[in-house]
Scaffold this motif. Structure first.
Motif, PDB file in Angstrom:
ATOM      1  N   VAL A 194       0.844  -0.792   0.291  1.00 41.80           N
ATOM      2  CA  VAL A 194       0.262   0.482   0.067  1.00 41.80           C
ATOM      3  C   VAL A 194       0.344   1.577  -0.174  1.00 41.80           C
ATOM      4  N   ASP A 195       1.538   1.390   0.557  1.00 42.91           N
ATOM      5  CA  ASP A 195       2.733   2.229   0.764  1.00 42.91           C
ATOM      6  C   ASP A 195       4.039   3.024  -0.668  1.00 42.91           C
ATOM      7  N   ALA A 196       3.964   1.357  -1.135  1.00 43.59           N
ATOM      8  CA  ALA A 196       5.116   1.630  -2.582  1.00 43.59           C
ATOM      9  C   ALA A 196       3.825   1.992  -3.340  1.00 43.59           C
ATOM     10  N   ALA A 197       2.314   1.903  -3.804  1.00 41.57           N
ATOM     11  CA  ALA A 197       1.194   2.385  -4.564  1.00 41.57           C
ATOM     12  C   ALA A 197       0.825   4.143  -4.639  1.00 41.57           C
ATOM     13  N   ALA A 198       0.847   4.090  -3.012  1.00 45.03           N
ATOM     14  CA  ALA A 198       0.497   5.470  -3.355  1.00 45.03           C
ATOM     15  C   ALA A 198       1.337   6.139  -2.450  1.00 45.03           C
ATOM     16  N   VAL A 199       3.199   5.768  -2.859  1.00 44.30           N
ATOM     17  CA  VAL A 199       4.430   6.788  -2.970  1.00 44.30           C
ATOM     18  C   VAL A 199       4.621   7.001  -4.246  1.00 44.30           C
ATOM     19  N   ILE A 200       4.326   6.129  -5.470  1.00 43.47           N
ATOM     20  CA  ILE A 200       4.524   6.121  -6.858  1.00 43.47           C
ATOM     21  C   ILE A 200       3.723   6.602  -7.475  1.00 43.47           C
ATOM     22  N   TRP A 201       1.958   6.764  -6.615  1.00 40.56           N
ATOM     23  CA  TRP A 201       0.934   7.424  -7.695  1.00 40.56           C
ATOM     24  C   TRP A 201       1.446   8.872  -7.197  1.00 40.56           C
ATOM     25  N   ALA A 202       1.133   9.414  -6.403  1.00 39.69           N
ATOM     26  CA  ALA A 202       2.138  10.351  -5.766  1.00 39.69           C
ATOM     27  C   ALA A 202       2.736  11.086  -6.913  1.00 39.69           C
ATOM     28  N   MET A 203       4.082  10.096  -6.384  1.00 41.03           N
ATOM     29  CA  MET A 203       5.866  11.412  -7.147  1.00 41.03           C
ATOM     30  C   MET A 203       5.395  11.406  -8.352  1.00 41.03           C
ATOM     31  N   SER A 204       4.242  10.221  -9.273  1.00 36.55           N
ATOM     32  CA  SER A 204       4.313  10.606 -10.534  1.00 36.55           C
ATOM     33  C   SER A 204       3.456  10.933 -10.881  1.00 36.55           C
ATOM     34  N   GLY A 205       2.435  11.333 -10.317  1.00 32.53           N
ATOM     35  CA  GLY A 205       1.479  12.667 -10.433  1.00 32.53           C
ATOM     36  C   GLY A 205       1.910  13.492 -10.408  1.00 32.53           C
ATOM     37  N   ALA A 206       3.071  13.961  -9.301  1.00 30.37           N
ATOM     38  CA  ALA A 206       4.251  14.722  -9.339  1.00 30.37           C
ATOM     39  C   ALA A 206       4.528  15.377 -10.999  1.00 30.37           C
ATOM     40  N   LEU A 207       4.945  14.591 -11.660  1.00 26.78           N
ATOM     41  CA  LEU A 207       5.749  14.661 -12.430  1.00 26.78           C
ATOM     42  C   LEU A 207       5.081  14.918 -13.249  1.00 26.78           C
ATOM     43  N   VAL A 208       4.082  14.570 -13.693  1.00 26.28           N
ATOM     44  CA  VAL A 208       3.340  14.599 -14.571  1.00 26.28           C
ATOM     45  C   VAL A 208       2.357  15.980 -14.482  1.00 26.28           C
ATOM     46  N   LEU A 209       2.481  16.615 -13.022  1.00 29.83           N
ATOM     47  CA  LEU A 209       1.067  17.531 -13.772  1.00 29.83           C
ATOM     48  C   LEU A 209       2.446  19.053 -13.994  1.00 29.83           C
ATOM     49  N   ARG A 210       3.661  18.519 -12.720  1.00 30.84           N
ATOM     50  CA  ARG A 210       4.382  20.006 -13.118  1.00 30.84           C
ATOM     51  C   ARG A 210       5.420  19.916 -15.084  1.00 30.84           C
TER      52      ARG A 210
END
Length: 480
Positions: free
Chosen positions: A18-34
């Motif tokens: 669960v932690d891995a999924a949450a971290v990957i989702w957040a970091m990937s989302g920040a990359l795409v948005l930025r």
């Protein structure tokens, strides 16, 4: 050797995923948005030529590792209390503090927008994910699953107190299965109502280990005043470590929160220091600032609800919209507490006639089918909507968002000396009493919760109580 309980191993694995999924989702989302725009894609490489895709992968791995290093997946803190969330937030802020430090020292041109998106998104994602996992774990524990079995060792009274304490908080995940009463007469046993078999009385390491092998507990808890010599306890601890059985020491400290407890090793002895309650001027200023900010935000968000409720009260029955009642505040001073009127106008005059029918706890008057409650008032009380005008009490400083229940002056006159300590802080719109059963609580439990709050106040605790209040309100447990 006793194997680690399957539920602990499986739950730790689930948390890791669960932690891995949450971290990957957040970091990937920040990359795409930025960097999702054409211009952003041109900036994907820093001045040093380091691709942010690689940075995202590395930071995700480091973040996941730090969550493990900070003990956020430790099964002893899961399912109960706020320690799990505190560790999670601490680990996350340490990671991004490290990122900021490294960027400054090595003059790295790190995109601030990327970091500003990743940190809050990741922290919120982790919190939400952990809340969902905790909800599942609590559902399991309600059915007796995913718990750690405990063998209780100590004197009769200490063991009884510990057994009742663990059973009163099943969400903590400790299930007493048996007792061991070293040094007591062979005919002595704990209260039969606890239904705990006793496995022995001999105060030797060999006898204790035989009982442990027989019961195969996940943990062994030594109650306060356990009649065992330091040598026996030390040898028992070594044996339990080899058996992979946890050892729990339960001192005779009650209603003392973690931040007030500090340990200091002296000559091999872990001395426990209990600090005095945080009631200084600095703490009061911080609490007041929190109250003002929270009250203003809540009034802004709930103003449509306040308007609708005011109209409903006006149309439902004759009389004023607001009900003002004298209550005892901080230091014992009196103030006018505001509520939406939920009873008929002459409710106070009819109180004495109904007092003999009270279903309260002996000090506070409560009546489930109170004939004075109006039709609209019943609905308002079920969801605590009648309490919303107390936000104005918070603004004028007579109340706090979180605190002890505001008592009537007549109730204060019946207080024992120690109960007056609940008047050391402002009464609250909500509090531990609100999220622990409300009208279903006994007087002793109400006092205990209020005194616990007064002596262990913290901003984090206030936030946790406010979040639990929403759940308690919708559950409607103890509301009448």
């Amino acid at each position: 050797m006793t194997p680690v309980s399957d539920w602990r191993r499986n739950h730790s694995l689930v948390l890791g995923l669960v932690d891995a999924a949450a971290v990957i989702w957040a970091m990937s989302g920040a990359l795409v948005l930025r960097f999702g725009t054409v211009r952003g894609q041109e900036e994907l490489l820093t001045v040093q030529g380091e691709p942010y895709i690689a940075v995202t992968i590395v930071l995700s791995i480091v973040w996941w590792i730090m969550l493990g290093l900070w003990g956020t997946r430790d099964t002893t803190i899961l399912g109960f209390g706020t320690e799990e969330y505190k560790r999670l937030i601490t680990a996350s802020f340490w990671l991004f503090g490290l990122v900021a430090t490294v960027s400054y020292v090595f003059q790295l041109d790190t995109a601030r927008g990327y970091v500003a998106l990743a940190l809050p998104a990741g922290a919120v994602s982790l919190l939400v994910a952990r809340m969902l996992v905790r909800s599942y774990l609590r559902t399991q524990r309600r059915t007796g699953k995913s718990v750690s079995t405990v063998l209780l060792i100590g004197g009769v009274y200490g063991v009884e107190h510990l057994a009742r304490a663990l059973r009163s908080h099943p969400m903590a995940g400790y299930l007493p299965i048996a007792t061991y009463l070293p040094g007591t007469p062979s005919e002595r046993t704990v209260d039969p109502e606890l239904m705990l078999p006793n496995l022995g009385h001999e105060p030797s390491v060999e006898a204790l280990l035989a009982a442990i092998r027989k019961s195969r507990p996940d943990a062994v808890a030594l109650s306060s005043g356990v009649p065992l010599s330091p040598r026996v306890i030390r040898e028992l601890g070594w044996a339990l470590a080899d058996m992979q059985v946890k050892m729990i020491m339960a001192p005779a400290l009650t209603d003392v929160a973690g931040p007030r407890i500090h340990t200091q090793p002296v000559a091999g002895l872990p001395l426990i220091h209990v600090s005095t309650p945080n009631l200084g001027s600095g703490q009061r200023i911080l609490k007041r600032a929190f109250d003002l900010t929270g009250a203003i935000l809540l009034l802004a968000v709930l103003s449509p609800v306040l308007l609708v409720v005011a109209v409903v009260v006006r149309l439902d029955s004759p009389g004023p919209i607001l009900f003002k009642q004298e209550r005892a505040g901080a230091g014992g001073g009196h103030f006018k507490m505001y509520k939406f009127r939920s009873m008929v106008v002459d409710a106070e005059a009819r109180l004495e006639v109904l007092r003999s029918q009270s279903e309260g706890n002996g000090v506070m008057f409560k009546l489930k089918a109170d004939p004075r409650v109006t039709r609209a008032g019943g609905a308002l009380r079920r969801y605590s909507l009648d309490e919303l005008p107390q936000l104005f009490n918070v603004l004028n400083g007579t109340m706090s968002l979180v605190g002890p229940r505001p008592p009537l002056p007549s109730e204060v006159e019946t207080y024992q000396s120690h109960v007056h300590r609940r008047l050391m802080v402002r009464p609250g719109l909500t509090g531990l009493w609100q999220v622990s059963g409300r009208s279903l609580l006994s007087w002793d439990d109400t006092v205990r919760l209020d005194l616990y709050y007064v002596e262990n106040w913290s901003v984090a605790g206030d936030i946790a109580i406010l979040l639990k209040t929403f759940r308690a309100v919708f559950a409607r447990q103890g509301a009448y």
